[in-house]
Design an enzyme around this catalytic site. Sequence first.
Site, PDB file in Angstrom:
ATOM      1  N   HIS A 158       0.852  -1.181   0.000  1.00 33.69           N
ATOM      2  CA  HIS A 158       0.000   0.000   0.000  1.00 33.69           C
ATOM      3  C   HIS A 158       0.892   1.237   0.000  1.00 33.69           C
ATOM      4  CE1 HIS A 158      -3.539   2.390   0.414  1.00 33.69           C
ATOM      5  NE2 HIS A 158      -3.149   2.902   1.572  1.00 33.69           N
TER       6      HIS A 158
ATOM      7  N   HIS B 217      -2.979   9.163   1.112  1.00 33.90           N
ATOM      8  CA  HIS B 217      -2.986   7.941   0.306  1.00 33.90           C
ATOM      9  C   HIS B 217      -4.369   7.700  -0.278  1.00 33.90           C
ATOM     10  CE1 HIS B 217      -4.521   5.449   3.879  1.00 33.90           C
ATOM     11  NE2 HIS B 217      -4.185   6.604   4.416  1.00 33.90           N
TER      12      HIS B 217
ATOM     13  N   CYS C  44      -3.499   2.800  -5.438  1.00 35.10           N
ATOM     14  CA  CYS C  44      -2.729   3.636  -4.519  1.00 35.10           C
ATOM     15  C   CYS C  44      -1.339   3.958  -5.051  1.00 35.10           C
ATOM     16  CB  CYS C  44      -2.644   2.971  -3.149  1.00 35.10           C
ATOM     17  SG  CYS C  44      -1.852   1.334  -3.151  1.00 35.10           S
TER      18      CYS C  44
END
Length: 257
Positions: free
Chosen positions: A30, A42, A148
């Site tokens: 991530h 994010h 992401c």
Amino acid sequence: MGLLTNRVKRSEIKPGDHIYTYRAVFAYSHHGIFVGGSKVVHFTRLETNTSSSSNNEADSLTEECLKYPDCGFRQPNSGVVLSCLDCFLKNGALYSFEYNVTPSLFLAKVRGGTCTTAASDPPETVIHRAMHLFQNGFGNYDVFQNNCEDFALYCKTGLLTVDRLGVGRSGQASSVIGAPLAALLSSPLKLLMPSPVGLATVTAGMYCVSRYATDIGVRSDVIKVAVEDLAVNLGWGNNEAENVSTNRQPGDLISLD
């Protein structure tokens, strides 16, 4: 940072850095942009009532952060989130994404989503993009075309993929696609390979080449787009967005205070 790992200490990251951490026992990573003040911007899936996946980033953001009251804040119907570094990492290790690496180093990093040959823009520009998208969104989340890592790569470089039907900017996504592609391309060569080792070598080589070909630093289907014009270019915006983009300058900064 070395050849085998991009792991860093918290004291080593600076505002404007592209950071990431692994989830689900290194199954995927991530990504986000560290904007200073122990805060990370994010991009996640929008939270839904029907989601049952334990890996869904949106699910984890419903937990209350006891340290920072604004942790987990997002605009309505937006997947761009402002979190503290602790909640972003979720007890995982901290890694720093590398930019402007040489082709040889890129190919040596067998796992995608760790580096790119593209150069990063200055930190103030990166933070400006991240905060602008935090306020205005980054469109719909898509695991292969708008995830992401795509978000963080855009914040760092300002590069946008022209062909929205192909793979996005994410090295992680291109690795997933590249592995089956490499196996498919190498299958006709089985008759030429005297041993499984030879076949594995050809497959690995094609995998690396296919991953390199999708890197934003060498692709021909990417263009530089100002963050103020991003909504219009992707069809998210309206006339009001177009007016805003003509009055804002790419160098303008949004205060983090």
